[in-house]
Design an enzyme around this catalytic site. Structure first.
Site, PDB file in Angstrom:
ATOM      1  N   GLU A 109       0.821  -1.205   0.000  1.00  0.00           N
ATOM      2  CA  GLU A 109       0.000   0.000   0.000  1.00  0.00           C
ATOM      3  C   GLU A 109       0.858   1.259   0.000  1.00  0.00           C
ATOM      4  O   GLU A 109       1.902   1.300   0.637  1.00  0.00           O
ATOM      5  CB  GLU A 109      -0.842   0.044   1.280  1.00  0.00           C
TER       6      GLU A 109
ATOM      7  N   CYS B  26      -3.239   1.850   8.222  1.00  0.00           N
ATOM      8  CA  CYS B  26      -2.174   1.134   7.536  1.00  0.00           C
ATOM      9  C   CYS B  26      -2.494  -0.357   7.359  1.00  0.00           C
ATOM     10  O   CYS B  26      -2.835  -1.044   8.302  1.00  0.00           O
ATOM     11  CB  CYS B  26      -0.921   1.330   8.380  1.00  0.00           C
TER      12      CYS B  26
HETATM   13  N1  SAH Z   1       6.732   0.325  11.664  1.00  0.00           N
HETATM   14  C1  SAH Z   1       6.828   1.743  11.728  1.00  0.00           C
HETATM   15  C2  SAH Z   1       6.168   2.479  10.559  1.00  0.00           C
HETATM   16  C3  SAH Z   1       4.821   1.993  10.100  1.00  0.00           C
HETATM   17  S1  SAH Z   1       3.403   2.385  11.084  1.00  0.00           S
HETATM   18  C4  SAH Z   1       6.280   2.262  13.036  1.00  0.00           C
HETATM   19  O1  SAH Z   1       5.705   1.469  13.785  1.00  0.00           O
HETATM   20  O2  SAH Z   1       6.478   3.420  13.360  1.00  0.00           O
HETATM   21  C5  SAH Z   1       3.262   4.138  11.069  1.00  0.00           C
HETATM   22  C6  SAH Z   1       2.487   4.691  12.250  1.00  0.00           C
HETATM   23  O3  SAH Z   1       1.088   4.345  12.156  1.00  0.00           O
HETATM   24  C7  SAH Z   1       2.979   4.145  13.587  1.00  0.00           C
HETATM   25  O4  SAH Z   1       3.082   5.161  14.532  1.00  0.00           O
HETATM   26  C8  SAH Z   1       1.863   3.172  13.945  1.00  0.00           C
HETATM   27  O5  SAH Z   1       1.824   2.903  15.303  1.00  0.00           O
HETATM   28  C9  SAH Z   1       0.641   3.885  13.417  1.00  0.00           C
HETATM   29  N2  SAH Z   1      -0.544   3.029  13.282  1.00  0.00           N
HETATM   30  C10 SAH Z   1      -0.606   1.721  12.950  1.00  0.00           C
HETATM   31  N3  SAH Z   1      -1.873   1.264  12.974  1.00  0.00           N
HETATM   32  C11 SAH Z   1      -2.651   2.307  13.337  1.00  0.00           C
HETATM   33  C12 SAH Z   1      -4.057   2.488  13.536  1.00  0.00           C
HETATM   34  N4  SAH Z   1      -4.921   1.477  13.378  1.00  0.00           N
HETATM   35  N5  SAH Z   1      -4.490   3.712  13.919  1.00  0.00           N
HETATM   36  C13 SAH Z   1      -3.623   4.742  14.073  1.00  0.00           C
HETATM   37  N6  SAH Z   1      -2.299   4.651  13.885  1.00  0.00           N
HETATM   38  C14 SAH Z   1      -1.804   3.447  13.520  1.00  0.00           C
END
Ligand code: SAH
Length: 359
Positions: free
Chosen positions: A97, A342
């Protein structure tokens, strides 16, 4: 081993042209067509001799559909606010994505660094499916070009906040940053790398960035999500191997090496980590640390495990941090109607995409 051209800089493209019996200036033409014009196939680069294009088209490089190294668009979903989510197909039948987020003259591209993710954060849709593999440099740069093509606008910002854990794919991430800056003309300061933390990798990221990019000016964002180890482990099982104090020490080392401020991401999960006492503990934890906290209200995924925080809780949390002199911002939820969380789009389409992916 042959590799696709996307991701290569001008000197490498000139060397490639010569290796394949062409004059060096063909490398400059290729650079122009790859990056400025966004050509998808070598066959489309009409300034190259036809015979050469035909000969090369029959032998695509390893790990790619064509010499140019572009992906296939499998699906597009556009939200009312213009946020555009693309599902892109790789040469080996996997999908990733990428999201284009337009706002106030900016276009931010949220890129993936891996297909899937092994970190298994409990609130994250990508984490549910595990890791398939890391992405190569051309597959990261391709995402930015794909958004530019579809949205007909030059991306101004890139955030590594799509699928995957960038610190498990450091070299490709840094090479992609190098390419975005040198070949696409983006500024390093407009790029953010987001990590949930992998033990012993932050100082290495800092050192490798200085070595490969000459300077580390991109923003490092660390997904902290909790003010203490116990709660953090509950939300992020892999945090078990990385005590929160060790993570913060590594952040301090990162700051010392790069001279850049770190920002912390904090997902707000209704009733779980969004109370004033959590904000107070977070402010205490970050005392004396030159940092910025970005609050992210939880975006619900299909499994109804967590709650979205109430607007009052989000506001209360922000104020509690401000009162304690912590620099804080709240991320506006964008493109909720386009499966914004994501990994969500891919999960929703998993069944229906199989026939497309198998083609
Ligand atoms: N692995 C890395 C980058 C990808 S996720 C990381 O964890 O930082 C990017 C951001 O989106 C991260 O802060 C993650 O915690 C957040 N994220 C993931 N799923 C989410 C959701 N359902 N709602 C809000 N933020 C989310």
């Amino acid at each position: 081993m042959s590799q696709p051209l996307l991701g290569m800089g001008l000197p490498a493209l000139e060397a490639w042209a010569k290796q394949h019996g062409q004059a060096a200036f063909r490398g400059r033409q290729l650079h122009d067509w790859l990056y400025a014009k966004g050509a998808r196939q070598l066959a489309d680069v009409s300034v190259l001799p036809k015979g050469f294009r035909e000969q090369m088209a029959g032998q695509p490089p390893d790990g790619s559909l064509d010499w140019m190294g572009r992906s296939r668009e499998l699906h597009r979903s556009v939200a009312r606010d213009g946020t555009t989510k693309l599902l892109l197909g790789t040469h080996d039948g996997l999908s990733i994505e990428t999201v284009g987020i337009p706002a106030e003259g900016r276009l931010t591209v949220c890129v993936s660094s891996q297909v899937g993710c092994p970190m298994a954060c409990r609130f994250c849709a990508t984490g549910k499916g595990g890791l398939q593999r890391s992405l190569a440099v051309h597959e990261i740069v391709d995402q930015v070009l794909s958004v530019r093509e579809v949205m007909e606008q030059r991306p101004s910002h890139v955030v590594f906040m799509g699928m995957g854990e960038p610190l498990l794919n450091i070299e490709a991430v840094l090479d992609a940053i190098q390419c975005l800056c040198t070949d696409l003309g983006m500024a390093q300061r407009q790029i953010t790398v987001s990590t949930v933390g992998v033990p012993r990798t932050l100082p290495r990221l800092a050192e490798l960035a200085l070595e490969r990019l000459g300077r580390a000016q991109f923003t490092l964002a660390v997904s902290l999500h909790a003010p203490d180890q116990r709660l953090r482990e509950e939300l992020i099982p892999t945090a078990h191997a990385y005590p929160i104090e060790a993570l913060l020490d590594d952040c301090r080392r990162y700051v010392a090496i790069t001279g850049r401020r770190v920002s912390f991401e904090y997902i707000l999960l209704g009733g779980l980590n969004d109370q004033p006492r959590h904000a107070a503990a977070l402010a205490q934890l970050l005392r004396g640390f030159q940092s910025h906290v970005n609050l992210i209200p939880y975006n619900p995924i299909e499994e109804e495990e967590f709650q979205r925080p109430t607007p009052a809780a989000v506001d209360g949390f922000r104020r509690a941090l401000q009162e304690r002199h912590v620099a804080v911002s709240v991320r506006a939820s964008r493109g909720l109607d386009a499966d914004a969380a994501c990994g969500q789009l891919r999960r929703r389409l998993e069944g229906s995409l199989e026939p497309v992916l198998a083609r």
